[in-house]
Design an enzyme around this catalytic site. Sequence first.
Site, PDB file in Angstrom:
ATOM      1  N   GLU A   1       0.852  -1.197   0.000  1.00  0.00           N
ATOM      2  CA  GLU A   1       0.000   0.000   0.000  1.00  0.00           C
ATOM      3  C   GLU A   1       0.881   1.237   0.000  1.00  0.00           C
ATOM      4  O   GLU A   1       2.116   1.132   0.125  1.00  0.00           O
ATOM      5  CB  GLU A   1      -0.952  -0.018   1.211  1.00  0.00           C
TER       6      GLU A   1
ATOM      7  N   HIS B   1      -8.831   9.576   2.968  1.00  0.00           N
ATOM      8  CA  HIS B   1      -8.461   8.442   2.105  1.00  0.00           C
ATOM      9  C   HIS B   1      -8.624   8.902   0.663  1.00  0.00           C
ATOM     10  O   HIS B   1      -9.652   9.478   0.309  1.00  0.00           O
ATOM     11  CB  HIS B   1      -9.364   7.237   2.397  1.00  0.00           C
TER      12      HIS B   1
ATOM     13  N   ARG C   1      -0.388   8.670   1.788  1.00  0.00           N
ATOM     14  CA  ARG C   1      -1.790   9.025   1.578  1.00  0.00           C
ATOM     15  C   ARG C   1      -2.056  10.531   1.505  1.00  0.00           C
ATOM     16  O   ARG C   1      -2.892  10.987   0.736  1.00  0.00           O
ATOM     17  CB  ARG C   1      -2.577   8.444   2.739  1.00  0.00           C
TER      18      ARG C   1
ATOM     19  N   HIS D   1     -11.237   9.916   6.652  1.00  0.00           N
ATOM     20  CA  HIS D   1     -11.057   8.478   6.874  1.00  0.00           C
ATOM     21  C   HIS D   1     -10.532   8.148   8.264  1.00  0.00           C
ATOM     22  O   HIS D   1     -11.002   7.215   8.900  1.00  0.00           O
ATOM     23  CB  HIS D   1     -10.079   7.976   5.809  1.00  0.00           C
TER      24      HIS D   1
ATOM     25  N   ARG E   1      -0.769   8.985   8.975  1.00  0.00           N
ATOM     26  CA  ARG E   1      -0.632   7.546   9.250  1.00  0.00           C
ATOM     27  C   ARG E   1      -0.230   6.768   7.996  1.00  0.00           C
ATOM     28  O   ARG E   1      -0.778   6.984   6.911  1.00  0.00           O
ATOM     29  CB  ARG E   1      -1.969   7.001   9.759  1.00  0.00           C
TER      30      ARG E   1
HETATM   31  C1  SIN Z   1      -7.500   0.645   2.806  1.00  0.00           C
HETATM   32  O1  SIN Z   1      -7.726  -0.539   2.591  1.00  0.00           O
HETATM   33  O2  SIN Z   1      -7.117   1.407   1.935  1.00  0.00           O
HETATM   34  C2  SIN Z   1      -7.719   1.186   4.180  1.00  0.00           C
HETATM   35  C3  SIN Z   1      -6.727   0.660   5.109  1.00  0.00           C
HETATM   36  C4  SIN Z   1      -6.214   1.750   5.993  1.00  0.00           C
HETATM   37  O3  SIN Z   1      -6.899   2.753   6.193  1.00  0.00           O
HETATM   38  O4  SIN Z   1      -5.094   1.612   6.488  1.00  0.00           O
END
Ligand code: SIN
Length: 538
Positions: free
Chosen positions: A115, A239, A285, A346, A381
């Site tokens: 991610e 998000h 993010r 988010h 985060r």
């Molecule tokens: C996601 O799956 O993008 C959310 C997971 C997160 O907020 O860390």
Amino acid sequence: MTQAESTDLLIIGSGIAGLTVALEAADHADVLILTKADPWDSASNRAQGGVAAAVGPDDSPERHLQDTMDAGAGLCHQDAVDVCVREGPEAIRWVESQGVSFCRDKDGIRDLGREGGHRRRRILHVKDMTGKELVRVLLEQARAHPRITIRSGWMAVDLITRVRLGLKDHQDRCLGAYAMDMATGSILPIRAGVTVLATGGAGKVYLYTTNSDIATGDGVAMAWRAGATIANMEFYQFHPTCLHHAASPPFLISEAVRGEGGQLILKGGERFMHRYHEMAELAPRDVVARAIDGELKRTGDPCAYLDVTHLDGGFLESRFPSIFEHCQSLGLDIRTEPVPVVPAAHYLCGGVQTDHNGWTGMNGLYAAGETACTGLHGANRLASNSLLEGLVFGRRTAQDALKYIQARALPDHALPPWHTGFATDPEEAVVVSQNWHEIRRFMWNYLGIVRSDMRIHRALRRLMIVREEIRADYWSFILTPALIELRNLADIAYLVLEMASMRKESRGLHYNVDYPDRNDEHWQHDTVLRRKPKPYRK
Ligand code: SIN
């Protein structure tokens, strides 16, 4: 529960942090979990991506630490990050021992996802339903435990502390909480050796959020009113990819989709993330959300698109079944057409300040999960560190709370009944809904991804009026869940606004056009606020 109740450990909230605290403590203490909704309804339950932990062959806690610190833009507490990444693999073993099976490949090797902000594959997942599976397993264990009681439909109203009861004290102590049975409206005191706030975040303070309706920041607001220290509320994480579809409720499109090669494009098909960061779609993010916001403002388009049409259709269907099915139910085939997305509120990176054991600094009061500010997330985060934080710090919270409980008897002060005074039934629900909409709209318009001094001050002025009305309604009307949540949201809005107005720089999730640069000389520290608690009205 019809009369005042006592418990060793009162946990408010039933997400992963609350359930972890409960399970870790329950062999040694009686645990009561209060949750205002169904126990499975939590932010944890909606977390799709997974749990980050350094368990891969090319990974190490040091690498995980570095990625966390880089995403956190200079504000992570290195000692807290160190605790989390080092104890992460053990927390994974613990949750597996409870019954969670993370996905593995055909050879039995863990399938690790990637991610934003992670330079290694380190996301343990259960397809795109990781949070749901963790909650299912932990809830099942909690329900089966003879010393854990779960009461749903019970909403905490306020913490009970010695100072708020009017007892003069050089060191305050939390004695439990007032809680409302939402079915009858009656409010009872619950006496507790230790109270743990694990109520999740506060996404409902914004107009658009990936959170469920219960995310009204109750734990942070109660802690604030009780005099605990609150930190870093200006760092609200948006998000980047919430589904933009008129017929859909807010629905997350997991960052793991970009981790598997999903590309962000504009209406005409142009990719843009490489113009903003060397990691392109896998940048942290805050960078991705701000880039999308900037592109939408520049083009005037209502949304960007997440394109996975170049990936294998069968893989998409099996790796992201819930995203696939949800989109399919809206007539959107992610195998053949790009998914419309917008950023949405988010995750709350700030919260009730705690040490590495969840202790808030007030005797008998702990916080865990999104409600807590442990120092792990800093100004932004790192993806999938939140479930890990709930597990690692949840277990530590339980261990420290047990020591506290074992060293001190249950408080024996008389807990007065909730005082309704001359309150009457609220005549019009519109009084609450109007204020709620106002807060969420000005927070979205003025305190969203991009801020300015002028917007912050306008929002503060409006909030003062709304808070005044809420205060009057709160003491004039018999309490309802909606009024309690509204009051909490107003306190959250105040904390976000006040801390945003204090920070005269841009860093991580806080971007103020009047101070566009990061200023380490003056601002490389947490923003904190603490108020002197007022005794309850008698
Ligand atoms: C996601 O799956 O993008 C959310 C997971 C997160 O907020 O860390």
